[in-house]
Motif scaffolding. Sequence first.
Motif, PDB file in Angstrom:
ATOM      1  N   PHE A  17       2.523  -8.130   2.723  1.00 20.81           N
ATOM      2  CA  PHE A  17       1.086  -8.161   2.454  1.00 20.81           C
ATOM      3  C   PHE A  17       0.378  -9.191   3.331  1.00 20.81           C
ATOM      4  CE2 PHE A  17       2.469 -11.525  -0.408  1.00 20.81           C
ATOM      5  CZ  PHE A  17       1.411 -12.435  -0.404  1.00 20.81           C
ATOM      6  N   GLU A  42      -5.189   3.059   2.107  1.00 24.30           N
ATOM      7  CA  GLU A  42      -3.873   2.651   1.615  1.00 24.30           C
ATOM      8  C   GLU A  42      -2.790   3.540   2.209  1.00 24.30           C
ATOM      9  OE1 GLU A  42      -3.971   2.753  -2.640  1.00 24.30           O
ATOM     10  OE2 GLU A  42      -5.393   1.100  -2.766  1.00 24.30           O
ATOM     11  N   ARG A  43      -3.058   4.821   2.281  1.00 18.35           N
ATOM     12  CA  ARG A  43      -2.082   5.768   2.839  1.00 18.35           C
ATOM     13  C   ARG A  43      -1.766   5.423   4.297  1.00 18.35           C
ATOM     14  NH1 ARG A  43      -2.659  12.015   2.119  1.00 18.35           N
ATOM     15  NH2 ARG A  43      -0.563  12.064   1.317  1.00 18.35           N
ATOM     16  N   THR A  46       0.362   2.249   4.350  1.00 19.85           N
ATOM     17  CA  THR A  46       1.743   2.450   3.899  1.00 19.85           C
ATOM     18  C   THR A  46       2.561   3.151   4.977  1.00 19.85           C
ATOM     19  OG1 THR A  46       1.215   4.544   2.781  1.00 19.85           O
ATOM     20  CG2 THR A  46       1.149   2.542   1.443  1.00 19.85           C
ATOM     21  N   ALA A  52       5.206  -0.028   0.123  1.00 19.86           N
ATOM     22  CA  ALA A  52       4.706   0.666  -1.067  1.00 19.86           C
ATOM     23  C   ALA A  52       3.179   0.568  -1.111  1.00 19.86           C
ATOM     24  CB  ALA A  52       5.313   0.054  -2.330  1.00 19.86           C
ATOM     25  N   ARG A  53       2.577   1.497  -1.826  1.00 20.09           N
ATOM     26  CA  ARG A  53       1.111   1.523  -1.933  1.00 20.09           C
ATOM     27  C   ARG A  53       0.566   0.230  -2.533  1.00 20.09           C
ATOM     28  NH1 ARG A  53      -1.644   5.755  -5.563  1.00 20.09           N
ATOM     29  NH2 ARG A  53      -3.564   4.640  -5.848  1.00 20.09           N
ATOM     30  N   ASN A  54       1.258  -0.311  -3.533  1.00 19.31           N
ATOM     31  CA  ASN A  54       0.793  -1.562  -4.141  1.00 19.31           C
ATOM     32  C   ASN A  54       0.765  -2.700  -3.144  1.00 19.31           C
ATOM     33  OD1 ASN A  54       0.266  -0.548  -6.673  1.00 19.31           O
ATOM     34  ND2 ASN A  54       2.253  -1.086  -7.512  1.00 19.31           N
ATOM     35  N   THR A  55       1.679  -2.702  -2.201  1.00 21.90           N
ATOM     36  CA  THR A  55       1.696  -3.746  -1.176  1.00 21.90           C
ATOM     37  C   THR A  55       0.505  -3.598  -0.261  1.00 21.90           C
ATOM     38  OG1 THR A  55       4.105  -3.793  -1.250  1.00 21.90           O
ATOM     39  CG2 THR A  55       3.056  -4.756   0.695  1.00 21.90           C
ATOM     40  N   ARG A  57      -2.318  -2.289  -1.008  1.00 17.99           N
ATOM     41  CA  ARG A  57      -3.565  -2.414  -1.787  1.00 17.99           C
ATOM     42  C   ARG A  57      -4.050  -3.824  -1.669  1.00 17.99           C
ATOM     43  NH1 ARG A  57      -2.944   0.015  -7.347  1.00 17.99           N
ATOM     44  NH2 ARG A  57      -3.277   1.887  -6.167  1.00 17.99           N
TER      45      ARG A  57
END
Length: 57
Positions: A17, A42-43, A46, A52-55, A57
């Motif tokens: 991140f 986000e896509r 990633t 991962a998407r959360n990373t 975000r």
Amino acid sequence: MPVVDSDSGEACRVAPFRQIAADLAAEIERGELAPGRPLPSERELTERYGVARNTAR
């Protein structure tokens, strides 16, 4: 994600991140991301960084 340490010149790991944030800031400074324009989705992040998407975000 390895990056080069500015003091020692050696490769070191940075949290994904933080690397994403640093890369986006650098793109803004270089004018590749213009003011008022959207950041990559986000896509896109990633896929670019393999995280991962959360990373992303």
